[in-house]
Enzyme design. Structure first.
Site, PDB file in Angstrom:
ATOM      1  N   LEU A 143       0.844  -1.191   0.000  1.00 25.85           N
ATOM      2  CA  LEU A 143       0.000   0.000   0.000  1.00 25.85           C
ATOM      3  C   LEU A 143       0.876   1.236   0.000  1.00 25.85           C
ATOM      4  CD1 LEU A 143      -2.645  -0.950   2.746  1.00 25.85           C
ATOM      5  CD2 LEU A 143      -2.827  -1.282   0.269  1.00 25.85           C
ATOM      6  N   ASP A 144       0.350   2.322  -0.568  1.00 27.37           N
ATOM      7  CA  ASP A 144       1.036   3.603  -0.466  1.00 27.37           C
ATOM      8  C   ASP A 144       1.165   3.994   1.008  1.00 27.37           C
ATOM      9  OD1 ASP A 144       1.056   3.780  -3.235  1.00 27.37           O
ATOM     10  OD2 ASP A 144      -0.833   4.893  -3.302  1.00 27.37           O
ATOM     11  N   LYS A 145       2.129   4.812   1.302  1.00 23.48           N
ATOM     12  CA  LYS A 145       2.397   5.237   2.678  1.00 23.48           C
ATOM     13  C   LYS A 145       1.141   5.767   3.363  1.00 23.48           C
ATOM     14  CE  LYS A 145       5.028   8.684   5.316  1.00 23.48           C
ATOM     15  NZ  LYS A 145       6.032   9.779   5.237  1.00 23.48           N
TER      16      LYS A 145
END
Length: 328
Positions: A143-145
């Site tokens: 997942l993105d940050k």
């Protein structure tokens, strides 16, 4: 996955498909050592790379999904530092001898990079399994940050490969919740737009002819105050920033998205994108029993939402799952 003896092997995923072999090596081997395309080409031409057990000879060969790629690292290869276990809280949603599912909070990086080796979710997982000699954790769902929700971690190379095969065959269902500006019309549908890197800003992904085929299914779950909507999205393909770009390009940018919702900058209710990896449905990689994992909404979602299972869900339940999280 990396073998300390000087080998690196992996199963080509959707992100590798259609790329040249030298591009795939730069994309994947960079996890263990700095690698330029020129160096990757030399390795291939020297016979250091095999695909499905056969020596690869041309850097321009296209890689297909599921291909087993093995790289023999030259003796003088300078390896990156190995991520170390670090004690940090983990919100574990599911765990057995083969895999772990964690509810990642926003603001946490999933996997170490050459610039950031500590403070990631993987560092915390390594601490969690530090007393087990039989595990080698590998992230399956990244997942993105600033995206919250489910991250699945395989605890061995064989489990990681099995889960990748299932995902590529469409046997893993990944559902996300997003709060968007506007009211999507129609209320349910499929977005099929090819995606590629923005040549003017490599951080961004754009809809572009000739980009990678990409498909997102969506359904409006609830209308919210302020001309907002709660949308459930299902990834059919798994491109970088896919949901964020598909929704934004359709005219429904995600609330708080700094890259794809700039026209609403400064007016959003959240300081990060309102995107949450909510549910994953899959067959267990070893037992093959159906497994459905859900992640409750994070604390920074200051809304109450109702999410009901649809008739196609893996668990075949008709009960309503009410997910409520409000700021105190």
């Amino acid at each position: 996955m990396h073998d300390p003896a000087g080998e690196f092997q992996f199963i080509a995923d959707r992100g590798d498909a259609r790329l040249r072999l030298d591009q795939v090596l730069v994309r994947r081997v960079t996890a263990v050592t700095h690698l330029s395309r020129n160096v990757a080409q030399r390795w291939i031409e020297a016979g250091a790379v095999t695909i499905n057990g056969r020596a690869a000879r041309r850097p321009s060969d296209r890689v297909v999904e599921h291909a087993a790629i093995h790289v023999t690292l030259p003796p003088d290869t300078i390896l990156r530092s190995v991520p170390e276990p670090e004690q940090a809280p983990l919100d574990i949603l599911y765990e057995d001898a083969y895999l772990i599912a964690v509810n990642k909070p926003p603001g946490v990086v999933v996997h170490p990079t050459y610039k950031r080796l500590s403070g990631t979710l993987l560092n915390a997982v390594l601490w969690h399994v530090r007393e087990r000699d039989d595990v080698s954790p590998g992230i399956l769902t990244r997942l993105d940050k600033d995206t919250s929700g489910i991250v699945v971690v395989a605890l061995s190379g064989s489990v990681h490969a099995a889960l990748q095969r299932d995902a590529a065959a469409g046997r893993v269902r990944k559902e996300y919740l997003a709060v968007v500006h506007g009211v999507p019309r129609p209320g349910a549908g499929v977005i099929r737009e090819p995606l590629g890197r923005d040549p003017g800003d490599r951080r961004r992904v754009i809809v572009t002819p000739g980009g990678a085929a990409s498909e997102t299914r969506y359904e409006v779950i609830e209308s919210l105050p302020g001309n907002l909507s709660l949308v459930r999205c299902e990834l059919v393909t798994g491109r970088t920033h896919q949901i964020r770009v598909h929704l934004s390009s359709s005219g429904w940018p995600i609330v708080g998205d700094p890259l794809y919702g700039s026209s609403h900058a400064g007016t959003d209710l959240m300081s990060r994108q309102a995107l949450h990896a909510w549910r994953i449905s899959l067959a267990h990689p070893v037992t093959r029993e159906p497994l459905v994992i859900e992640a409750p909404l994070p604390r920074d979602w200051s809304i109450d939402v109702n999410v009901s299972n649809d008739s196609n869900d893996t668990n075949d339940s008709n009960d309503s799952n009410v997910l409520k999280r409000s700021t105190d």
